[in-house]
Design a protein around this motif. Structure first.
Motif, PDB file in Angstrom:
ATOM      1  N   ASN A   1       0.814  -1.217   0.000  1.00 52.54           N
ATOM      2  CA  ASN A   1       0.000   0.000   0.000  1.00 52.54           C
ATOM      3  C   ASN A   1       0.846   1.265   0.000  1.00 52.54           C
ATOM      4  O   ASN A   1       0.492   2.273  -0.589  1.00 52.54           O
ATOM      5  CB  ASN A   1      -0.943   0.007   1.207  1.00 52.54           C
ATOM      6  CG  ASN A   1      -2.027  -1.056   1.082  1.00 52.54           C
ATOM      7  OD1 ASN A   1      -2.415  -1.402  -0.032  1.00 52.54           O
ATOM      8  ND2 ASN A   1      -2.486  -1.573   2.199  1.00 52.54           N
ATOM      9  N   LYS A   2       1.997   1.199   0.671  1.00 56.45           N
ATOM     10  CA  LYS A   2       2.867   2.371   0.754  1.00 56.45           C
ATOM     11  C   LYS A   2       3.310   2.829  -0.627  1.00 56.45           C
ATOM     12  O   LYS A   2       3.364   4.017  -0.911  1.00 56.45           O
ATOM     13  CB  LYS A   2       4.090   2.045   1.618  1.00 56.45           C
ATOM     14  CG  LYS A   2       5.071   3.184   1.780  1.00 56.45           C
ATOM     15  CD  LYS A   2       6.255   2.794   2.649  1.00 56.45           C
ATOM     16  CE  LYS A   2       7.087   1.720   1.984  1.00 56.45           C
ATOM     17  NZ  LYS A   2       8.325   1.410   2.734  1.00 56.45           N
ATOM     18  N   TYR A   3       3.602   1.871  -1.523  1.00 55.39           N
ATOM     19  CA  TYR A   3       4.077   2.214  -2.850  1.00 55.39           C
ATOM     20  C   TYR A   3       2.985   2.891  -3.682  1.00 55.39           C
ATOM     21  O   TYR A   3       3.264   3.777  -4.479  1.00 55.39           O
ATOM     22  CB  TYR A   3       4.611   0.978  -3.566  1.00 55.39           C
ATOM     23  CG  TYR A   3       5.953   0.498  -3.068  1.00 55.39           C
ATOM     24  CD1 TYR A   3       6.807   1.351  -2.374  1.00 55.39           C
ATOM     25  CD2 TYR A   3       6.378  -0.805  -3.287  1.00 55.39           C
ATOM     26  CE1 TYR A   3       8.033   0.921  -1.915  1.00 55.39           C
ATOM     27  CE2 TYR A   3       7.611  -1.254  -2.829  1.00 55.39           C
ATOM     28  CZ  TYR A   3       8.439  -0.379  -2.140  1.00 55.39           C
ATOM     29  OH  TYR A   3       9.661  -0.805  -1.686  1.00 55.39           O
ATOM     30  N   LEU A   4       1.752   2.446  -3.524  1.00 56.42           N
ATOM     31  CA  LEU A   4       0.648   3.067  -4.242  1.00 56.42           C
ATOM     32  C   LEU A   4       0.502   4.531  -3.824  1.00 56.42           C
ATOM     33  O   LEU A   4       0.305   5.417  -4.661  1.00 56.42           O
ATOM     34  CB  LEU A   4      -0.651   2.308  -3.974  1.00 56.42           C
ATOM     35  CG  LEU A   4      -1.911   2.825  -4.690  1.00 56.42           C
ATOM     36  CD1 LEU A   4      -1.761   2.695  -6.192  1.00 56.42           C
ATOM     37  CD2 LEU A   4      -3.142   2.077  -4.217  1.00 56.42           C
ATOM     38  N   GLU A   5       0.625   4.792  -2.562  1.00 56.86           N
ATOM     39  CA  GLU A   5       0.530   6.165  -2.057  1.00 56.86           C
ATOM     40  C   GLU A   5       1.709   7.012  -2.535  1.00 56.86           C
ATOM     41  O   GLU A   5       1.528   8.176  -2.909  1.00 56.86           O
ATOM     42  CB  GLU A   5       0.477   6.157  -0.527  1.00 56.86           C
ATOM     43  CG  GLU A   5      -0.791   5.535   0.044  1.00 56.86           C
ATOM     44  CD  GLU A   5      -0.748   5.405   1.554  1.00 56.86           C
ATOM     45  OE1 GLU A   5       0.255   5.838   2.149  1.00 56.86           O
ATOM     46  OE2 GLU A   5      -1.707   4.867   2.133  1.00 56.86           O
ATOM     47  N   ILE A   6       2.895   6.446  -2.531  1.00 56.98           N
ATOM     48  CA  ILE A   6       4.075   7.184  -2.992  1.00 56.98           C
ATOM     49  C   ILE A   6       3.952   7.520  -4.472  1.00 56.98           C
ATOM     50  O   ILE A   6       4.275   8.635  -4.911  1.00 56.98           O
ATOM     51  CB  ILE A   6       5.361   6.373  -2.728  1.00 56.98           C
ATOM     52  CG1 ILE A   6       5.605   6.230  -1.227  1.00 56.98           C
ATOM     53  CG2 ILE A   6       6.566   7.031  -3.384  1.00 56.98           C
ATOM     54  CD1 ILE A   6       6.755   5.319  -0.873  1.00 56.98           C
ATOM     55  N   TYR A   7       3.471   6.560  -5.268  1.00 59.69           N
ATOM     56  CA  TYR A   7       3.257   6.774  -6.702  1.00 59.69           C
ATOM     57  C   TYR A   7       2.306   7.945  -6.922  1.00 59.69           C
ATOM     58  O   TYR A   7       2.553   8.834  -7.746  1.00 59.69           O
ATOM     59  CB  TYR A   7       2.670   5.502  -7.303  1.00 59.69           C
ATOM     60  CG  TYR A   7       2.911   5.297  -8.785  1.00 59.69           C
ATOM     61  CD1 TYR A   7       4.026   4.611  -9.233  1.00 59.69           C
ATOM     62  CD2 TYR A   7       1.991   5.742  -9.730  1.00 59.69           C
ATOM     63  CE1 TYR A   7       4.242   4.378 -10.587  1.00 59.69           C
ATOM     64  CE2 TYR A   7       2.188   5.522 -11.079  1.00 59.69           C
ATOM     65  CZ  TYR A   7       3.317   4.841 -11.499  1.00 59.69           C
ATOM     66  OH  TYR A   7       3.520   4.613 -12.843  1.00 59.69           O
ATOM     67  N   ASP A   8       1.214   7.943  -6.166  1.00 63.96           N
ATOM     68  CA  ASP A   8       0.237   9.027  -6.260  1.00 63.96           C
ATOM     69  C   ASP A   8       0.847  10.358  -5.824  1.00 63.96           C
ATOM     70  O   ASP A   8       0.596  11.394  -6.446  1.00 63.96           O
ATOM     71  CB  ASP A   8      -0.978   8.696  -5.393  1.00 63.96           C
ATOM     72  CG  ASP A   8      -2.077   9.733  -5.500  1.00 63.96           C
ATOM     73  OD1 ASP A   8      -2.684   9.853  -6.583  1.00 63.96           O
ATOM     74  OD2 ASP A   8      -2.319  10.442  -4.501  1.00 63.96           O
ATOM     75  N   GLN A   9       1.663  10.337  -4.778  1.00 65.44           N
ATOM     76  CA  GLN A   9       2.304  11.564  -4.293  1.00 65.44           C
ATOM     77  C   GLN A   9       3.249  12.160  -5.332  1.00 65.44           C
ATOM     78  O   GLN A   9       3.325  13.379  -5.482  1.00 65.44           O
ATOM     79  CB  GLN A   9       3.066  11.272  -3.000  1.00 65.44           C
ATOM     80  CG  GLN A   9       2.173  11.032  -1.792  1.00 65.44           C
ATOM     81  CD  GLN A   9       2.949  10.510  -0.592  1.00 65.44           C
ATOM     82  OE1 GLN A   9       4.172  10.428  -0.619  1.00 65.44           O
ATOM     83  NE2 GLN A   9       2.229  10.142   0.465  1.00 65.44           N
ATOM     84  N   ILE A  10       3.963  11.298  -6.059  1.00 60.85           N
ATOM     85  CA  ILE A  10       4.885  11.785  -7.096  1.00 60.85           C
ATOM     86  C   ILE A  10       4.114  12.527  -8.182  1.00 60.85           C
ATOM     87  O   ILE A  10       4.499  13.610  -8.628  1.00 60.85           O
ATOM     88  CB  ILE A  10       5.688  10.615  -7.696  1.00 60.85           C
ATOM     89  CG1 ILE A  10       6.624  10.020  -6.642  1.00 60.85           C
ATOM     90  CG2 ILE A  10       6.503  11.089  -8.899  1.00 60.85           C
ATOM     91  CD1 ILE A  10       7.320   8.747  -7.097  1.00 60.85           C
TER      92      ILE A  10
ATOM     93  N   THR B   1      15.973   4.752   0.504  1.00 57.78           N
ATOM     94  CA  THR B   1      15.055   5.211   1.547  1.00 57.78           C
ATOM     95  C   THR B   1      14.411   6.534   1.164  1.00 57.78           C
ATOM     96  O   THR B   1      13.302   6.842   1.590  1.00 57.78           O
ATOM     97  CB  THR B   1      15.804   5.379   2.878  1.00 57.78           C
ATOM     98  OG1 THR B   1      16.924   6.261   2.678  1.00 57.78           O
ATOM     99  CG2 THR B   1      16.296   4.040   3.382  1.00 57.78           C
ATOM    100  N   THR B   2      15.100   7.347   0.348  1.00 62.28           N
ATOM    101  CA  THR B   2      14.570   8.663  -0.025  1.00 62.28           C
ATOM    102  C   THR B   2      13.641   8.589  -1.230  1.00 62.28           C
ATOM    103  O   THR B   2      12.590   9.221  -1.249  1.00 62.28           O
ATOM    104  CB  THR B   2      15.729   9.632  -0.321  1.00 62.28           C
ATOM    105  OG1 THR B   2      16.590   9.043  -1.321  1.00 62.28           O
ATOM    106  CG2 THR B   2      16.533   9.911   0.933  1.00 62.28           C
ATOM    107  N   THR B   3      14.019   7.825  -2.272  1.00 55.73           N
ATOM    108  CA  THR B   3      13.188   7.706  -3.471  1.00 55.73           C
ATOM    109  C   THR B   3      13.026   6.226  -3.823  1.00 55.73           C
ATOM    110  O   THR B   3      13.690   5.713  -4.730  1.00 55.73           O
ATOM    111  CB  THR B   3      13.821   8.460  -4.662  1.00 55.73           C
ATOM    112  OG1 THR B   3      15.177   7.984  -4.835  1.00 55.73           O
ATOM    113  CG2 THR B   3      13.811   9.949  -4.422  1.00 55.73           C
TER     114      THR B   3
END
Length: 342
Positions: A58-67, A102-104
């Protein structure tokens, strides 16, 4: 240069202009631009696959959306309404590349080479690559070791700092979720800037930088900038600390005039590193090693090294290793343990 390269360069010179402090360019189109399909159905199919991959964490889906939301807020992309009545539309496929960072942890890659079928061209098929304006890697590495004070810096989000003229933006559309928690509602976007993944992007960035530097009076700092860039990486060496500090000051000012940010400054001069860190422009690697043209540079000891290659030892990798060695070495000069396998 080939006739195609000359044409692409001439088209660039005729099209580049500055709008509100940002350079805008057009894409170097080939003649069969009109054959480019809309690609929406394939884009939706690939999106479902991308969402499924991201939902595994789930974290990756949110990060993708944030980008994507961050690129929207910075003006690199803009929202559009899907209108299939328009002819000049092409949708890009995109997918995540998960990195050990850890950053990207995720980078979004846009596939400009995807075809709807074997007969249909991709976006890259319809674009000229343009001539390469970068210095040869060997030349840059030699110049990086030539003088006592080595320095490296990067342009932040370099390709996205070059604007795309409105006439070409609808060929760079893509779709994503309006809400990462709702897979049914989609939102169409398009690029307002040059996208990383198009075959012409390195040429457009290099040409824009060269054009920008040529607007300034000749000086040692500007001459350094004109000859020491490899795409978005500034790499070189200087003879004195005075010239090193002067380069930093002039380069920041010159690049900011094109709304570009030079970051990740690092040198083998510890006093310079302390200064750029205080300014907020220093490297964020958190290590003595930074990457320079594919090599590892220990800026504290000023040594270059190659990252060791590691692989899982299996019968297949052994055969591949022996096969490649045979192309380089005579089998009789191989180490004894390999001679037996040979």
């Amino acid at each position: 240069m080939s006739p195609e390269d000359k044409f692409a360069l001439e088209e660039f010179k005729n099209s580049i202009n500055m709008v509100e402090g940002l350079y805008e360019v057009s894409l170097p189109w080939k003649d069969y631009k009109k054959q480019l399909p809309t690609n929406l159905a394939l884009s939706r199919k690939r999106l479902n696959s991308t969402i499924h991959k991201l939902k595994q964490t789930n974290k990756y889906l949110e990060i993708y959306d944030q980008i994507i939301k961050e690129q929207l807020s910075l003006g690199f992309i803009e929202t559009v309404q899907e209108d299939l009545k328009l002819n000049n539309i092409h949708y890009l496929l995109h997918l995540p590349v998960i990195k050990d960072s850890t950053t990207t942890p995720i980078r979004i890659v846009f596939d400009a080479s995807a075809r709807m079928d074997k007969q249909a061209p991709s976006l890259n098929d319809c674009l000229y690559s343009g001539p390469s304006l970068t210095s040869h890697l060997t030349n840059l590495l030699l110049k990086f070791r030539l003088d006592p004070f080595a320095v490296s810096a990067d342009i932040s989000k370099a390709f996205l700092r070059v604007g795309l003229q409105p006439i070409d933006r609808d060929y760079t559309r893509f779709i994503w979720l309006k809400d990462p928690n709702n897979e049914k509602e989609l939102q169409a976007y398009r690029f307002r800037s040059v996208l990383f993944g198009a075959t012409c992007s390195p040429f457009l960035l290099q040409s824009t930088l060269q054009h920008h530097f040529e607007t300034y009076p000749t000086s040692p700092e500007v001459s350094f900038l004109m000859t020491k860039f490899f795409v978005d990486n500034l790499i070189g060496s200087l003879s004195t600390t005075v010239s090193l500090y002067s380069l930093y000051k002039v380069a920041k000012e010159v690049l900011s005039d094109a709304r570009m940010l030079l970051i990740e400054w690092i040198s083998n001069d510890p006093t310079f590193n302390e200064m750029v860190t205080q300014e907020g422009d220093g490297t964020t690697e958190g290590s003595d090693l930074v990457k320079v043209l594919g090599l590892h540079w220990n800026y504290k000891t000023d040594h270059l090294s190659i990252k060791p290659l590691t692989f899982e030892e299996t019968p297949l990798t052994k055969r591949l290793l022996l096969s490649n060695l045979s192309k380089v070495f005579d089998p009789y000069v191989l180490p004894p343990e390999l001679q037996e396998q040979w």
